[in-house]
Scaffold this motif. Structure first.
Motif, mmCIF file in Angstrom:
data_model
loop_
_atom_site.group_PDB
_atom_site.id
_atom_site.type_symbol
_atom_site.label_atom_id
_atom_site.label_comp_id
_atom_site.label_asym_id
_atom_site.label_seq_id
_atom_site.Cartn_x
_atom_site.Cartn_y
_atom_site.Cartn_z
ATOM 1 N N LEU A 24 35.548 46.162 33.878
ATOM 2 C CA LEU A 24 34.978 45.040 34.628
ATOM 3 C C LEU A 24 34.619 43.879 33.702
ATOM 4 N N ILE A 25 33.987 44.192 32.574
ATOM 5 C CA ILE A 25 33.593 43.141 31.630
ATOM 6 C C ILE A 25 34.825 42.439 31.062
ATOM 7 N N GLU A 26 35.840 43.229 30.682
ATOM 8 C CA GLU A 26 37.063 42.637 30.145
ATOM 9 C C GLU A 26 37.738 41.743 31.177
ATOM 10 N N VAL B 118 38.489 37.728 30.749
ATOM 11 C CA VAL B 118 39.867 37.228 30.798
ATOM 12 C C VAL B 118 40.040 36.236 31.943
ATOM 13 N N VAL B 119 39.514 36.585 33.129
ATOM 14 C CA VAL B 119 39.641 35.701 34.281
ATOM 15 C C VAL B 119 38.934 34.368 34.026
ATOM 16 N N SER B 120 37.760 34.432 33.409
ATOM 17 C CA SER B 120 37.022 33.194 33.121
ATOM 18 C C SER B 120 37.817 32.299 32.177
ATOM 19 N N LEU B 121 38.426 32.873 31.135
ATOM 20 C CA LEU B 121 39.220 32.075 30.201
ATOM 21 C C LEU B 121 40.446 31.476 30.880
ATOM 22 N N GLN C 290 31.071 33.053 41.039
ATOM 23 C CA GLN C 290 31.338 33.942 42.175
ATOM 24 C C GLN C 290 31.530 35.398 41.738
ATOM 25 N N ILE C 291 32.027 35.605 40.510
ATOM 26 C CA ILE C 291 32.377 36.964 40.076
ATOM 27 C C ILE C 291 31.146 37.868 40.006
ATOM 28 N N PRO C 292 30.097 37.525 39.213
ATOM 29 C CA PRO C 292 28.942 38.434 39.157
ATOM 30 C C PRO C 292 28.196 38.542 40.477
ATOM 31 N N ILE C 293 28.118 37.435 41.230
ATOM 32 C CA ILE C 293 27.400 37.481 42.511
ATOM 33 C C ILE C 293 28.119 38.413 43.494
ATOM 34 N N THR C 294 29.443 38.304 43.559
ATOM 35 C CA THR C 294 30.202 39.138 44.485
ATOM 36 C C THR C 294 30.154 40.613 44.091
ATOM 37 N N ALA D 132 39.377 43.995 43.029
ATOM 38 C CA ALA D 132 39.033 42.885 43.926
ATOM 39 C C ALA D 132 38.686 41.603 43.176
ATOM 40 N N ILE D 133 38.496 41.685 41.861
ATOM 41 C CA ILE D 133 38.149 40.476 41.100
ATOM 42 C C ILE D 133 39.263 39.433 41.207
ATOM 43 N N GLY D 134 40.505 39.910 41.159
ATOM 44 C CA GLY D 134 41.624 38.972 41.279
ATOM 45 C C GLY D 134 41.622 38.242 42.607
ATOM 46 N N VAL D 135 41.296 38.940 43.694
ATOM 47 C CA VAL D 135 41.244 38.303 45.016
ATOM 48 C C VAL D 135 40.120 37.279 45.066
ATOM 49 N N ILE D 136 38.980 37.632 44.459
ATOM 50 C CA ILE D 136 37.839 36.711 44.445
ATOM 51 C C ILE D 136 38.203 35.417 43.731
ATOM 52 N N VAL D 137 38.845 35.566 42.558
ATOM 53 C CA VAL D 137 39.211 34.386 41.774
ATOM 54 C C VAL D 137 40.276 33.564 42.491
ATOM 55 N N ASP D 138 41.239 34.221 43.111
ATOM 56 C CA ASP D 138 42.302 33.507 43.836
ATOM 57 C C ASP D 138 41.708 32.613 44.924
ATOM 58 N N ASN D 139 40.779 33.164 45.706
ATOM 59 C CA ASN D 139 40.155 32.362 46.765
ATOM 60 C C ASN D 139 39.410 31.175 46.187
#
Length: 429
Positions: free
Chosen positions: A339-341, A345-348, A366-370, A396-403
């Motif tokens: 999760l941390i990795e 990566v997503v943030s960068l 949105q990532i930590p809140i979700t 689900a992190i990828g879906v969160i970031v995509d939205n």
């Protein structure tokens, strides 16, 4: 509706931030309260009825015990089906309820029905409920490392000291003992001697049963002192059993020793427990109660083991052969690192591709809140933190970031168009 929500959020940004912070705090609290386990509990919602009738064959157990119990337990409310299993000296009935039925409500219904079924069973046969655990409730296995004690002494230590101490730990449903010998007095009757003295086996059994008893009298008062009158006749040794008179023939008592051999031995076993090919061991299985936190229960059991070890004989210590706590810690640590990795990566990636720090920040928040809010739903639906649930959150992190990216790009596009239109209007003026 959606446009109004977006408009209201833009006009009340401070309130939205406070609500997000409150949701995040609630999620962090839910993370601490969420039960942790390595594997999800996918077992059926069942109540086990166990009946023991030692010495009888499987067919007799099936006809006299299993069949009557299965037919009488069929009509329980909110039941799916009933399974029966018969073996030498034992019967198991698995009553499967619907998934949304409370397990303790189901146990009460089964217990009520058993109170009416017992009259149809053979004398001395009493069905009992199994532990209120699940199919994945075996969380800890241990053995006793006691090289100076025989297997009978180890089993007695396990059954009469260790078992009772560990069973009081909160969250533990049962401590199932295994291995060793369960001590018992064994009386081997010689049929030739019975024939010679004209006695029967029931006469021998009745003589032993009546002599292994304690009877009470009354309270006798003398000089303002009350005395309780009773007779204590519990058998304490093989010699006492051997000297019990069975009958009188020509004014000569016929004792148990005259027709049988009395000895201290172990109960008949159907198997043994061997550890690492080094010999037999005695130990126990810790069964967790339904719906408990496996990691917390294991920690409490280990703490209690340290206290129990102080009262063990010299040279006796616990040897844990299976500990789900290690699997839980390794599984949770692996998912946590993933999760941390992923978050890093997503943030960068978001920062590099959008190259707009305010847009990237709105997506990264949105990532930590979700993730924190997802644990609120896990607690609401009674789902533990295990490999499957945490892996689902990681995916689900990828879906969160995509939205978030789609919404940010759409907003950025409309703002850019409005800005270009405003510039054109300024030039025309």
């Amino acid at each position: 509706m959606v446009h109004r929500m977006i408009e209201w959020s833009l006009r009340n940004r401070f309130i939205v931030l406070v609500m997000g912070a409150a949701l995040f705090a609630w999620g962090v609290y839910s993370v601490k309260k969420n039960p942790i386990d390595a594997i999800p509990d996918l077992s059926e919602n069942q109540v086990i009825v166990f009946t023991e009738w030692m010495g009888r064959g499987p067919q007799l157990i099936e006809d006299q015990v299993t069949y009557p119990l299965v037919t009488n337990l069929q009509g329980l409310p909110r039941i799916k089906y009933v399974r029966g299993s018969s073996m030498f000296g034992m019967s198991f009935i698995y009553v499967i309820f619907e998934d949304d039925v409370d397990v303790y409500w189901a146990r009460e219904r089964v217990l009520e029905r058993l109170s009416t079924v017992s009259s149809t069973l053979p004398d001395g046969v009493t069905p009992q409920l199994g532990p209120d655990g699940t199919g994945v409730g075996h969380i800890l296995w241990y053995t006793l490392d006691a090289p100076q004690m025989d297997l009978g002494e180890q089993r007695a230590l396990q059954d009469w000291y260790i078992k009772f101490a560990l069973q009081n730990v909160p969250g533990v449903s049962e401590i199932a003992s295994f291995g060793g010998f369960q001590k018992q007095y064994q009386i081997t009757v010689d049929p030739n001697k019975l024939l010679y003295y004209r006695l029967t086996v029931p006469q021998v059994i009745n003589a032993i049963r009546t002599n292994n008893n304690e009877s009470g009298g009354r309270k006798f008062e003398l000089s303002d002192i009350g005395y309780i009158i009773k007779t204590s006749g519990y058998l304490k040794s093989t010699e006492e059993i051997a000297n019990i008179p069975v009958a009188n023939q020509n004014s000569i008592p016929v004792r148990v020793a005259d027709v049988a051999t009395v000895q201290m031995t172990g109960e008949t076993r159907l198997g043994i427990f061997d550890q690492d090919g080094k010999g037999e061991r005695v130990g126990g299985i810790v069964v967790m109660r339904y719906g408990e936190n496996a990691d917390a229960v294991i920690t409490k059991v280990k703490e209690r083991m340290k206290e129990v070890s102080k009262g063990l004989p010299e040279g006796v210590k616990f040897d844990i052969v299976y500990d789900r706590g290690e699997l839980i810690r390794e599984s949770v640590a692996s998912i946590k690192n993933t999760l941390i990795e992923e978050m890093i990566v997503v943030s960068l990636v978001v920062i590099v591709f959008l190259f707009h720090w305010r847009s990237a920040l709105s997506i990264i928040i949105q990532i930590p809140i979700t993730i924190a809010a997802s644990f609120i739903l896990l607690n609401a639906f009674g789902i533990s933190s295990n490999i499957m649930s945490l892996t689902g959150i990681a995916l689900a992190i990828g879906v969160i970031v995509d939205n978030g990216i789609i919404m940010s790009e759409n907003a950025y596009k409309h703002l850019a168009e409005r800005y270009a239109l405003w510039q054109e209007q300024q030039k025309t003026q």
